[in-house]
Design a protein around this motif. Structure first.
Motif, PDB file in Angstrom:
ATOM      1  N   ILE A  95      47.878  56.081  15.362  1.00 41.02           N
ATOM      2  CA  ILE A  95      48.792  55.102  15.958  1.00 41.02           C
ATOM      3  C   ILE A  95      50.186  55.246  15.360  1.00 41.02           C
ATOM      4  CG2 ILE A  95      49.296  52.629  16.130  1.00 41.02           C
ATOM      5  CD1 ILE A  95      46.233  52.214  16.398  1.00 41.02           C
ATOM      6  N   PHE A  96      50.264  55.471  14.057  1.00 37.06           N
ATOM      7  CA  PHE A  96      51.554  55.645  13.389  1.00 37.06           C
ATOM      8  C   PHE A  96      52.290  56.870  13.937  1.00 37.06           C
ATOM      9  CE2 PHE A  96      54.110  57.367   9.841  1.00 37.06           C
ATOM     10  CZ  PHE A  96      55.003  56.323   9.693  1.00 37.06           C
ATOM     11  N   VAL A  97      51.598  58.013  13.993  1.00 36.96           N
ATOM     12  CA  VAL A  97      52.223  59.250  14.483  1.00 36.96           C
ATOM     13  C   VAL A  97      52.603  59.097  15.958  1.00 36.96           C
ATOM     14  CG1 VAL A  97      51.783  61.686  15.002  1.00 36.96           C
ATOM     15  CG2 VAL A  97      51.131  60.752  12.783  1.00 36.96           C
ATOM     16  N   THR A  98      51.714  58.514  16.758  1.00 41.08           N
ATOM     17  CA  THR A  98      52.009  58.305  18.179  1.00 41.08           C
ATOM     18  C   THR A  98      53.209  57.381  18.351  1.00 41.08           C
ATOM     19  OG1 THR A  98      49.668  58.621  18.718  1.00 41.08           O
ATOM     20  CG2 THR A  98      51.037  57.562  20.384  1.00 41.08           C
ATOM     21  N   SER A  99      53.301  56.340  17.530  1.00 41.65           N
ATOM     22  CA  SER A  99      54.443  55.416  17.611  1.00 41.65           C
ATOM     23  C   SER A  99      55.750  56.122  17.261  1.00 41.65           C
ATOM     24  CB  SER A  99      54.242  54.235  16.674  1.00 41.65           C
ATOM     25  OG  SER A  99      53.105  53.512  17.038  1.00 41.65           O
ATOM     26  N   LEU A 100      55.712  56.912  16.193  1.00 48.17           N
ATOM     27  CA  LEU A 100      56.919  57.652  15.816  1.00 48.17           C
ATOM     28  C   LEU A 100      57.343  58.613  16.918  1.00 48.17           C
ATOM     29  CD1 LEU A 100      56.376  58.522  12.038  1.00 48.17           C
ATOM     30  CD2 LEU A 100      57.918  56.825  13.023  1.00 48.17           C
ATOM     31  N   TRP A 101      56.380  59.360  17.446  1.00 47.38           N
ATOM     32  CA  TRP A 101      56.712  60.319  18.504  1.00 47.38           C
ATOM     33  C   TRP A 101      57.196  59.590  19.760  1.00 47.38           C
ATOM     34  CZ3 TRP A 101      58.171  65.032  18.629  1.00 47.38           C
ATOM     35  CH2 TRP A 101      58.260  65.692  19.849  1.00 47.38           C
ATOM     36  N   GLY A 102      56.545  58.462  20.095  1.00 47.05           N
ATOM     37  CA  GLY A 102      56.955  57.693  21.260  1.00 47.05           C
ATOM     38  C   GLY A 102      58.363  57.136  21.128  1.00 47.05           C
ATOM     39  N   MET A 103      58.684  56.619  19.932  1.00 48.04           N
ATOM     40  CA  MET A 103      60.049  56.121  19.713  1.00 48.04           C
ATOM     41  C   MET A 103      61.056  57.262  19.817  1.00 48.04           C
ATOM     42  SD  MET A 103      59.791  53.200  16.769  1.00 48.04           S
ATOM     43  CE  MET A 103      58.695  54.063  15.664  1.00 48.04           C
ATOM     44  N   TYR A 104      60.724  58.404  19.254  1.00 54.08           N
ATOM     45  CA  TYR A 104      61.610  59.561  19.335  1.00 54.08           C
ATOM     46  C   TYR A 104      61.838  59.951  20.790  1.00 54.08           C
ATOM     47  CZ  TYR A 104      63.209  64.377  19.032  1.00 54.08           C
ATOM     48  OH  TYR A 104      63.907  65.525  19.212  1.00 54.08           O
TER      49      TYR A 104
END
Length: 174
Positions: A156-165
């Motif tokens: 979830i953390f990695v997906t959130s970072l990538w999604g925000m990017y």
């Protein structure tokens, strides 16, 4: 406005800016954490609290599911591994080489779940080899649940970072 526009506004193919994707991600990991080797977590807690018939039910359910998981792994595990590698590689290539955001989103859902699948096979095998029952069985299930939750948090953390990017990249400010 025709029905094509309505459908594509409701189901936006830009996954990371779509609320449905984030709801699906939360439900996905919540379900993975709740169903430990196909056994609902509340059943494990009830067996610990009540014992007696609840403990027998838990052991039977775990025995059935571990037999099922290990049978599938033994019979078609190699084919499933090859198919999973093919699909994940295809999604990664589509997602990052061809910049298809939907493929990136599906990859970020499926890749961590492949680790959960491998952990499930390992835990099922360990439970079966040890012939775990009672406290040991609940300990194995609890440890498996902890690691599923850990993989879910990282995912979830990695997906959130990538999604925000991704969202910043397409925003007017980016």
């Amino acid at each position: 406005m025709n029905w094509h526009q309505t459908v594509f506004e409701l189901i936006d193919m830009r996954s990371f800016s779509n609320l449905w994707f984030w709801i699906a991600l939360a439900v996905f990991w919540s379900s993975a954490s709740h169903w430990v080797l196909g056994v609902p977590w509340d059943m494990v807690l009830r067996a610990k609290r009540v014992g007696a018939q609840a403990e027998i039910d838990l052991q039977d359910m775990v025995r059935i599911n571990t037999n099922r998981i290990l049978y599938i792994a033994r019979v078609s595990g190699l084919w499933l591994l090859a198919l999973a590698c093919f699909v994940l590689t295809g999604l990664a290539v589509l997602g990052w080489f061809y910049a298809v955001e939907f493929a990136q989103a599906v990859f970020l859902l499926m890749f961590p779940m492949s680790f959960v699948g491998a952990m499930s096979i390992s835990t099922a095998n360990r439970i079966q080899v040890e012939e775990a029952t009672g406290e040991l069985l609940r300990k194995r299930l609890g440890r498996h649940r902890f690691w599923v939750q850990f993989v879910g948090m990282i995912s979830i953390f990695v997906t959130s970072l990538w999604g925000m990017y991704q969202n910043f990249q397409i925003s007017p400010l980016g």
